[in-house]
Design a protein around this motif. Structure first.
Motif, PDB file in Angstrom:
ATOM      1  N   LYS A   1     -47.170  91.054  71.304  1.00 15.02           N
ATOM      2  CA  LYS A   1     -48.489  91.135  70.025  1.00 15.02           C
ATOM      3  C   LYS A   1     -49.269  91.737  70.963  1.00 15.02           C
ATOM      4  N   TYR A   2     -49.667  91.849  72.340  1.00 13.97           N
ATOM      5  CA  TYR A   2     -50.832  92.359  73.057  1.00 13.97           C
ATOM      6  C   TYR A   2     -51.397  93.760  72.729  1.00 13.97           C
TER       7      TYR A   2
ATOM      8  N   SER B   1     -49.155  95.177  70.302  1.00 14.93           N
ATOM      9  CA  SER B   1     -49.409  95.852  68.728  1.00 14.93           C
ATOM     10  C   SER B   1     -51.057  95.645  67.430  1.00 14.93           C
ATOM     11  N   GLU B   2     -51.716  94.621  68.933  1.00 15.38           N
ATOM     12  CA  GLU B   2     -52.572  94.721  68.451  1.00 15.38           C
ATOM     13  C   GLU B   2     -53.664  95.612  69.025  1.00 15.38           C
ATOM     14  N   HIS B   3     -53.895  96.463  70.017  1.00 11.74           N
ATOM     15  CA  HIS B   3     -55.092  97.519  70.883  1.00 11.74           C
ATOM     16  C   HIS B   3     -54.521  98.993  70.152  1.00 11.74           C
TER      17      HIS B   3
ATOM     18  N   VAL C   1     -44.204  92.540  65.638  1.00 11.47           N
ATOM     19  CA  VAL C   1     -44.659  91.017  66.627  1.00 11.47           C
ATOM     20  C   VAL C   1     -43.668  90.021  65.718  1.00 11.47           C
TER      21      VAL C   1
END
Length: 145
Positions: free
Chosen positions: A132-133, A135-137, A144
């Motif tokens: 998740k981290y 994929s967001e950054h 996710v």
């Protein structure tokens, strides 16, 4: 700028485990980690550098200008311990660490002697939080779940 050693190599993962891993327990744990990380990441295992089994990939770029590609999740069955590359510095990850079991940790690596020493549910939470981290950054192949 130094060349990154941790790059996709195209080597066969199963050949690596069967030839590199020095104990039957570590082989068994390595094959189990491959199954679990493949399921959690929805990505095939691939060799990164000489001894890291990685799942998925992402592109990183630091403020210094250094950039490269790395696996989203990964591990290495090193002689001293299984080295897990599954940690992102988030509150959820910190809580999962509290339930993980018997391990040592450096800044970004988790070291376990054998899988039976840790809580697989907590490991899954760490892996999902890391996916998740990332994929967001970062630009990544991860999804996710």
């Amino acid at each position: 700028m130094a060349k990154t050693k941790t790059t996709y190599t195209g080597k066969d993962v199963m050949d690596f485990v069967n030839s590199f891993v020095d104990t039957e327990q570590k082989k068994k744990d390595s094959f189990r980690l491959i199954e679990l990380m493949q399921e959690w990441s929805d990505a095939e295992p691939r060799m990164w550098g000489p001894s890291i089994i990685g799942f998925g990939n992402y592109h990183y770029k630091y403020a210094s200008g250094h950039q490269g590609d790395a696996p989203v999740l990964g591990f290495s069955p090193r002689k001293a311990a299984l080295t897990l590359y599954v940690y992102s510095d988030t509150e959820r990850s910190k809580h999962a660490l509290a339930d993980l079991g018997k391990f040592k940790m450096s800044k970004a690596c988790i070291y376990v002697k054998k899988l039976s020493d840790i809580n697989i549910t907590a490991l899954k939470e760490l892996c999902i939080e890391s996916i998740k981290y990332i994929s967001e950054h970062h630009e990544c192949s991860c999804r996710v779940k």
